[in-house]
Design a protein around this motif. Structure first.
Motif, short mmCIF file in Angstrom:
data_model
loop_
_atom_site.label_atom_id
_atom_site.label_comp_id
_atom_site.label_asym_id
_atom_site.label_seq_id
_atom_site.Cartn_x
_atom_site.Cartn_y
_atom_site.Cartn_z
N LYS A 69 0.83 -1.22 0.00
CA LYS A 69 0.00 0.00 0.00
C LYS A 69 0.86 1.26 0.00
O LYS A 69 0.55 2.23 -0.68
CB LYS A 69 -0.95 -0.02 1.19
CG LYS A 69 -2.06 -1.03 1.04
CD LYS A 69 -2.97 -1.03 2.25
CE LYS A 69 -4.05 -2.08 2.12
NZ LYS A 69 -4.88 -2.17 3.33
N MET A 70 1.94 1.24 0.78
CA MET A 70 2.80 2.41 0.83
C MET A 70 3.46 2.67 -0.53
O MET A 70 3.50 3.81 -1.00
CB MET A 70 3.88 2.24 1.90
CG MET A 70 4.79 3.45 2.03
SD MET A 70 6.13 3.19 3.19
CE MET A 70 7.18 2.06 2.26
N LEU A 71 3.95 1.61 -1.16
CA LEU A 71 4.61 1.77 -2.45
C LEU A 71 3.66 2.31 -3.53
O LEU A 71 4.10 2.94 -4.48
CB LEU A 71 5.23 0.44 -2.90
CG LEU A 71 6.41 -0.03 -2.05
CD1 LEU A 71 6.80 -1.45 -2.46
CD2 LEU A 71 7.58 0.91 -2.15
N ALA A 72 2.37 2.07 -3.38
CA ALA A 72 1.38 2.56 -4.34
C ALA A 72 0.98 4.01 -4.08
O ALA A 72 0.33 4.63 -4.92
CB ALA A 72 0.13 1.67 -4.31
N ASP A 73 1.38 4.56 -2.95
CA ASP A 73 1.02 5.94 -2.58
C ASP A 73 1.88 6.90 -3.39
O ASP A 73 3.11 6.85 -3.31
CB ASP A 73 1.24 6.14 -1.08
CG ASP A 73 0.74 7.47 -0.57
OD1 ASP A 73 0.82 8.49 -1.30
OD2 ASP A 73 0.29 7.51 0.59
N PRO A 74 1.29 7.81 -4.17
CA PRO A 74 2.07 8.76 -4.97
C PRO A 74 2.99 9.64 -4.12
O PRO A 74 4.04 10.07 -4.58
CB PRO A 74 1.01 9.62 -5.68
CG PRO A 74 -0.26 8.89 -5.54
CD PRO A 74 -0.14 7.95 -4.38
N ARG A 75 2.61 9.89 -2.88
CA ARG A 75 3.47 10.69 -2.00
C ARG A 75 4.78 9.95 -1.69
O ARG A 75 5.82 10.57 -1.53
CB ARG A 75 2.75 11.05 -0.70
CG ARG A 75 1.49 11.89 -0.92
CD ARG A 75 0.71 12.05 0.36
NE ARG A 75 0.25 10.73 0.82
CZ ARG A 75 -0.18 10.47 2.04
NH1 ARG A 75 -0.21 11.42 2.96
NH2 ARG A 75 -0.57 9.25 2.36
N TRP A 76 4.71 8.60 -1.61
CA TRP A 76 5.92 7.83 -1.38
C TRP A 76 6.83 7.90 -2.61
O TRP A 76 8.05 8.03 -2.50
CB TRP A 76 5.60 6.38 -1.03
CG TRP A 76 6.82 5.59 -0.72
CD1 TRP A 76 7.39 4.62 -1.48
CD2 TRP A 76 7.67 5.73 0.42
NE1 TRP A 76 8.52 4.14 -0.88
CE2 TRP A 76 8.71 4.81 0.31
CE3 TRP A 76 7.62 6.55 1.56
CZ2 TRP A 76 9.72 4.67 1.25
CZ3 TRP A 76 8.62 6.41 2.51
CH2 TRP A 76 9.66 5.50 2.35
N GLN A 77 6.24 7.84 -3.79
CA GLN A 77 7.03 7.96 -5.01
C GLN A 77 7.71 9.32 -5.08
O GLN A 77 8.86 9.43 -5.53
CB GLN A 77 6.14 7.72 -6.23
CG GLN A 77 5.52 6.33 -6.28
CD GLN A 77 6.55 5.22 -6.15
OE1 GLN A 77 7.59 5.25 -6.79
NE2 GLN A 77 6.27 4.24 -5.31
N ASP A 78 7.03 10.37 -4.63
CA ASP A 78 7.63 11.71 -4.57
C ASP A 78 8.82 11.73 -3.60
O ASP A 78 9.87 12.29 -3.91
CB ASP A 78 6.58 12.74 -4.14
CG ASP A 78 7.17 14.13 -4.03
OD1 ASP A 78 7.66 14.66 -5.06
OD2 ASP A 78 7.16 14.69 -2.91
N TYR A 79 8.65 11.09 -2.45
CA TYR A 79 9.76 11.02 -1.49
C TYR A 79 10.96 10.30 -2.10
O TYR A 79 12.10 10.76 -1.96
CB TYR A 79 9.31 10.32 -0.20
CG TYR A 79 10.48 9.88 0.65
CD1 TYR A 79 11.24 10.83 1.32
CD2 TYR A 79 10.85 8.55 0.74
CE1 TYR A 79 12.35 10.45 2.07
CE2 TYR A 79 11.94 8.16 1.49
CZ TYR A 79 12.69 9.11 2.15
OH TYR A 79 13.78 8.73 2.88
N LEU A 80 10.72 9.19 -2.78
CA LEU A 80 11.82 8.44 -3.38
C LEU A 80 12.60 9.29 -4.39
O LEU A 80 13.83 9.19 -4.48
CB LEU A 80 11.30 7.17 -4.06
CG LEU A 80 10.74 6.10 -3.12
CD1 LEU A 80 10.22 4.91 -3.92
CD2 LEU A 80 11.77 5.66 -2.09
N LYS A 81 11.92 10.16 -5.10
CA LYS A 81 12.61 11.07 -6.03
C LYS A 81 13.50 12.04 -5.27
O LYS A 81 14.58 12.39 -5.73
CB LYS A 81 11.59 11.83 -6.88
CG LYS A 81 10.88 10.96 -7.88
CD LYS A 81 9.81 11.74 -8.62
CE LYS A 81 8.99 10.80 -9.48
NZ LYS A 81 7.81 11.46 -10.05
N ARG A 82 13.06 12.47 -4.10
CA ARG A 82 13.84 13.42 -3.30
C ARG A 82 15.14 12.82 -2.78
O ARG A 82 16.13 13.54 -2.62
CB ARG A 82 13.01 13.93 -2.11
CG ARG A 82 11.83 14.79 -2.50
CD ARG A 82 10.99 15.12 -1.26
NE ARG A 82 9.76 15.78 -1.62
CZ ARG A 82 9.62 17.10 -1.77
NH1 ARG A 82 10.66 17.88 -1.60
NH2 ARG A 82 8.46 17.61 -2.10
#
Length: 104
Positions: A69-82
């Motif tokens: 569920k966390m990996l599907a959260d777009p906010r988590w994807q944004d964090y990974l880019k940071r």
């Protein structure tokens, strides 16, 4: 109950930046999605530029579903880019407490 120890070696000179970004963006999302947050450490002696996180879950299945569920959260994807380019090596261990461990 299982515990997950996640150990990240951060690129030299980037530890403070990584810890700041994780505290501001990563940890709030993980607290929302994952199991119980126990601790977050940095190293001072020995192998440097490490952060270690400790989480607990009811089971491996619980961990798997929460992380999905966390990996599907777009906010988590944004964090990974940071934090892209800041992590050198990542390790994860699943720990099971013995009967007399205070962490059950």
């Amino acid at each position: 109950m299982i515990y997950e120890e996640r150990d990240y070696r951060i690129r030299a000179g980037k530890l403070a930046e990584f810890v700041r970004l994780y505290g501001e963006y990563g940890l709030p999302l993980q607290k929302e999605h994952l199991g119980t947050f126990h601790a977050y450490f940095t190293t001072e002696i020995g192998e440097l530029n490490h952060v270690v996180a400790l989480w607990s879950y009811e089971s491996l299945d619980d961990r798997t579903e929460r992380r999905r569920k966390m990996l599907a959260d777009p906010r988590w994807q944004d964090y990974l880019k940071r934090v892209d380019g800041l992590i050198d090596i990542q390790n994860s261990r699943i720990l099971t407490p013995v009967a007399y461990s205070p962490m059950q």
